[in-house]
Design a protein around this motif. Sequence first.
Motif, short mmCIF file in Angstrom:
data_model
loop_
_atom_site.label_atom_id
_atom_site.label_comp_id
_atom_site.label_asym_id
_atom_site.label_seq_id
_atom_site.Cartn_x
_atom_site.Cartn_y
_atom_site.Cartn_z
N CYS A 23 -3.48 7.39 2.00
CA CYS A 23 -2.22 7.47 2.61
C CYS A 23 -2.61 6.63 4.05
O CYS A 23 -1.46 6.06 4.67
N THR A 58 -0.01 3.66 4.94
CA THR A 58 0.75 3.55 6.23
C THR A 58 0.51 2.28 6.78
O THR A 58 1.52 1.74 7.38
N THR A 117 2.86 -0.11 4.81
CA THR A 117 4.30 0.10 5.28
C THR A 117 4.62 -0.74 6.47
O THR A 117 5.64 -1.14 6.60
N LEU A 118 3.86 -0.56 7.44
CA LEU A 118 3.87 -1.04 8.75
C LEU A 118 3.70 -2.65 8.85
O LEU A 118 4.16 -3.16 9.80
N SER A 119 2.77 -3.36 8.03
CA SER A 119 2.50 -4.63 8.05
C SER A 119 2.75 -5.52 7.13
O SER A 119 2.86 -6.77 7.38
N SER A 169 5.23 -7.09 4.90
CA SER A 169 6.91 -7.35 4.85
C SER A 169 7.53 -7.37 3.46
O SER A 169 8.67 -6.87 3.36
N LEU A 192 6.96 -4.71 1.21
CA LEU A 192 7.31 -3.09 1.26
C LEU A 192 8.35 -2.56 2.07
O LEU A 192 8.43 -3.13 3.47
N ALA A 193 9.28 -1.49 1.84
CA ALA A 193 10.38 -1.27 2.44
C ALA A 193 9.49 -0.06 3.29
O ALA A 193 8.56 0.60 2.81
N PHE A 194 9.83 0.25 4.48
CA PHE A 194 9.48 1.35 5.28
C PHE A 194 9.79 2.81 4.98
O PHE A 194 10.96 2.92 4.25
N SER A 195 8.85 3.48 5.02
CA SER A 195 8.85 4.69 4.51
C SER A 195 8.32 5.66 5.52
O SER A 195 7.04 5.32 5.70
N ILE A 196 8.79 6.85 5.77
CA ILE A 196 8.12 7.83 6.74
C ILE A 196 7.02 8.71 5.91
O ILE A 196 6.22 9.15 6.36
N ILE A 211 3.18 8.17 6.44
CA ILE A 211 2.78 8.62 7.81
C ILE A 211 2.61 10.28 7.78
O ILE A 211 1.68 10.54 8.47
#
Length: 121
Positions: A21, A25, A28-30, A32, A34-38, A41
């Motif tokens: 995880c 995390t 997903t933040l770094s 480009s 990958l699509a952002f997902s919560i 986190i």
Amino acid sequence: MSGSKQIRRKPILLALLVGICGNATLATLSVSQLAFSIFPIVSLVLAAHLLYQEYLSVPMEGDTPLCTLLGFLIGVFGYSAFLRTQFPEMGSNYLSVMISLVLVIWLALKMGVAARPNAEK
């Protein structure tokens, strides 16, 4: 191997989940592609909280701390290898796969899963 009987599996599995995880995390933040997902986190926070509660409730004896670290590193390098397999333009996954395999073999030996059977006399 008397030390392998003291190794609990719950903190190892939780550390593996924290490693996966945590890397997800950061990806997903770094990354480009990958699509952002919560969800990575949220799962990182929950898994880290459960691991901390397990650490507070039961003392880690024997080889459990080392095996927990190995589980964490297996999660980190394993997810990195998976991500680089999914997106080959990120680079080669050879080093991540090799490090993961070495760590899995070391963990199996520490836990007594891959121990040689004793020869009967």
